[in-house]
Design a protein around this motif. Structure first.
Motif, PDB file in Angstrom:
ATOM      1  N   LYS A  50       1.373   5.554  -1.066  1.00  0.00           N
ATOM      2  CA  LYS A  50       0.687   6.842  -1.231  1.00  0.00           C
ATOM      3  C   LYS A  50       1.090   7.499  -2.546  1.00  0.00           C
ATOM      4  CE  LYS A  50      -0.073  11.118   1.299  1.00  0.00           C
ATOM      5  NZ  LYS A  50       0.243  11.853   2.520  1.00  0.00           N
ATOM      6  N   TYR A  66      -1.301  -1.372 -10.729  1.00  0.00           N
ATOM      7  CA  TYR A  66      -2.304  -0.876  -9.796  1.00  0.00           C
ATOM      8  C   TYR A  66      -3.360  -1.945  -9.590  1.00  0.00           C
ATOM      9  CZ  TYR A  66      -6.753   1.489  -8.830  1.00  0.00           C
ATOM     10  OH  TYR A  66      -7.972   1.839  -8.338  1.00  0.00           O
ATOM     11  N   ILE A 118      -7.696   8.539  -9.938  1.00  0.00           N
ATOM     12  CA  ILE A 118      -6.691   8.565  -8.860  1.00  0.00           C
ATOM     13  C   ILE A 118      -6.177   9.993  -8.682  1.00  0.00           C
ATOM     14  CG2 ILE A 118      -4.428   7.717  -8.129  1.00  0.00           C
ATOM     15  CD1 ILE A 118      -6.652   5.590  -8.090  1.00  0.00           C
ATOM     16  N   GLU A 119      -6.105  10.425  -7.413  1.00  0.00           N
ATOM     17  CA  GLU A 119      -5.650  11.778  -7.102  1.00  0.00           C
ATOM     18  C   GLU A 119      -4.458  11.733  -6.146  1.00  0.00           C
ATOM     19  OE1 GLU A 119      -9.012  13.742  -5.430  1.00  0.00           O
ATOM     20  OE2 GLU A 119     -10.203  13.585  -7.269  1.00  0.00           O
ATOM     21  N   GLU A 120      -3.761  12.864  -6.072  1.00  0.00           N
ATOM     22  CA  GLU A 120      -2.646  13.000  -5.151  1.00  0.00           C
ATOM     23  C   GLU A 120      -3.147  12.785  -3.725  1.00  0.00           C
ATOM     24  OE1 GLU A 120       0.421  16.561  -4.245  1.00  0.00           O
ATOM     25  OE2 GLU A 120       0.011  16.160  -6.367  1.00  0.00           O
ATOM     26  N   GLY A 121      -2.400  11.995  -2.933  1.00  0.00           N
ATOM     27  CA  GLY A 121      -2.791  11.718  -1.552  1.00  0.00           C
ATOM     28  C   GLY A 121      -3.520  10.394  -1.378  1.00  0.00           C
ATOM     29  N   ASP A 122      -4.009   9.790  -2.457  1.00  0.00           N
ATOM     30  CA  ASP A 122      -4.686   8.487  -2.379  1.00  0.00           C
ATOM     31  C   ASP A 122      -3.680   7.407  -1.982  1.00  0.00           C
ATOM     32  OD1 ASP A 122      -7.073   9.587  -3.173  1.00  0.00           O
ATOM     33  OD2 ASP A 122      -7.016   8.803  -5.214  1.00  0.00           O
ATOM     34  N   ILE A 123      -4.165   6.384  -1.311  1.00  0.00           N
ATOM     35  CA  ILE A 123      -3.344   5.212  -0.978  1.00  0.00           C
ATOM     36  C   ILE A 123      -3.787   4.097  -1.920  1.00  0.00           C
ATOM     37  CG2 ILE A 123      -2.687   3.571   0.807  1.00  0.00           C
ATOM     38  CD1 ILE A 123      -2.039   6.076   2.079  1.00  0.00           C
ATOM     39  N   LEU A 124      -2.812   3.500  -2.626  1.00  0.00           N
ATOM     40  CA  LEU A 124      -3.116   2.467  -3.617  1.00  0.00           C
ATOM     41  C   LEU A 124      -2.498   1.136  -3.229  1.00  0.00           C
ATOM     42  CD1 LEU A 124      -2.356   4.419  -6.914  1.00  0.00           C
ATOM     43  CD2 LEU A 124      -4.486   4.339  -5.632  1.00  0.00           C
ATOM     44  N   GLU A 183      -5.998  -1.631  -6.593  1.00  0.00           N
ATOM     45  CA  GLU A 183      -7.184  -0.922  -6.129  1.00  0.00           C
ATOM     46  C   GLU A 183      -6.793   0.284  -5.286  1.00  0.00           C
ATOM     47  OE1 GLU A 183      -9.545  -3.372  -3.522  1.00  0.00           O
ATOM     48  OE2 GLU A 183      -7.827  -3.910  -2.296  1.00  0.00           O
ATOM     49  N   ARG A 184      -7.779   1.166  -5.096  1.00  0.00           N
ATOM     50  CA  ARG A 184      -7.581   2.319  -4.216  1.00  0.00           C
ATOM     51  C   ARG A 184      -8.108   1.932  -2.835  1.00  0.00           C
ATOM     52  NH1 ARG A 184     -10.377   7.948  -5.746  1.00  0.00           N
ATOM     53  NH2 ARG A 184     -12.175   6.576  -5.722  1.00  0.00           N
ATOM     54  N   GLU A 239       0.860  -1.176   0.000  1.00  0.00           N
ATOM     55  CA  GLU A 239       0.000   0.000   0.000  1.00  0.00           C
ATOM     56  C   GLU A 239       0.896   1.226   0.000  1.00  0.00           C
ATOM     57  OE1 GLU A 239      -2.663  -0.409   3.305  1.00  0.00           O
ATOM     58  OE2 GLU A 239      -3.464  -2.299   2.544  1.00  0.00           O
TER      59      GLU A 239
END
Length: 186
Positions: free
Chosen positions: A132, A182, A167-173, A184-185, A130
């Motif tokens: 960021k 990738y 997907i945006e900045e700050g998301d945990i993938l 999932e988010r 996981e």
């Protein structure tokens, strides 16, 4: 003992006093003469690929590899410091020894260390991690015919990969470390 009939992808054998992993193999039975096995192997210490042909039924010893859990502590002056979770002993590795896990090094994360004859030969990242997102340009939906496009993003470890437009900045993938894909988010 491991016979050539037991070969499968990922099988580890001891060949010429070094551990090898079978990458690919084919059993060949010519019309004339004895059967043989054509293999492609990877040296687990040097990383070099090798193609070999063995007689059918030839046997090899198990390399006696040992696996230990190690925690990544920090990176300093091109050295990467890990701690054995059983003995609390610290080990320093250089970039060459970490080639497969380098894109996934994250402080305080647990990694799988591979030992051969008491010597650390490589570190492997967990199957899924996981991470960021630190850089994700805005997604433009009009650039795709079906609407399911991807964009290039950058993760906290420096890894760059393709991810969906939402997907945006700050998301945990959740990332598959074997394929750099990738999942999932979170």
């Amino acid at each position: 003992m491991i016979a050539t009939s037991d070969f499968k992808k990922g099988r580890k054998i001891l060949f010429r006093d070094e551990p090898y992993m079978v990458i690919d193999f084919a059993h060949v039975k010519p019309g004339k003469g004895g059967a043989y096995v054509r293999t492609k192997m990877k040296n687990m210490i040097t990383g070099l690929m090798r193609e070999e042909t063995f007689r059918s039924g030839e046997k090899f010893e198990d390399p006696g590899l040992e696996y230990k859990d190690m925690q990544f502590l920090y990176n300093e002056d091109m050295l990467y410091h890990f701690m054995d979770l059983d003995s609390f002993e610290q080990v320093s590795l250089n970039k060459n020894q970490l080639e497969e896990a380098l894109d996934y090094l994250k402080e305080q994360e647990i990694y799988n260390a591979l030992y051969f004859k008491g010597k650390l030969i490589t570190i492997n990242a967990p199957m899924f991690m996981e991470l960021k997102v630190v850089d994700a340009p805005p997604g433009v939906r009009g650039n795709t015919a079906q609407g399911g496009g991807t964009k290039t993003i950058k993760l906290e470890t420096g890894l760059v990969l393709q991810a969906p437009l939402f997907i945006e900045e700050g998301d945990i993938l959740k990332i598959d470390t074997r394929t750099n894909e990738y999942i999932e988010r979170i």
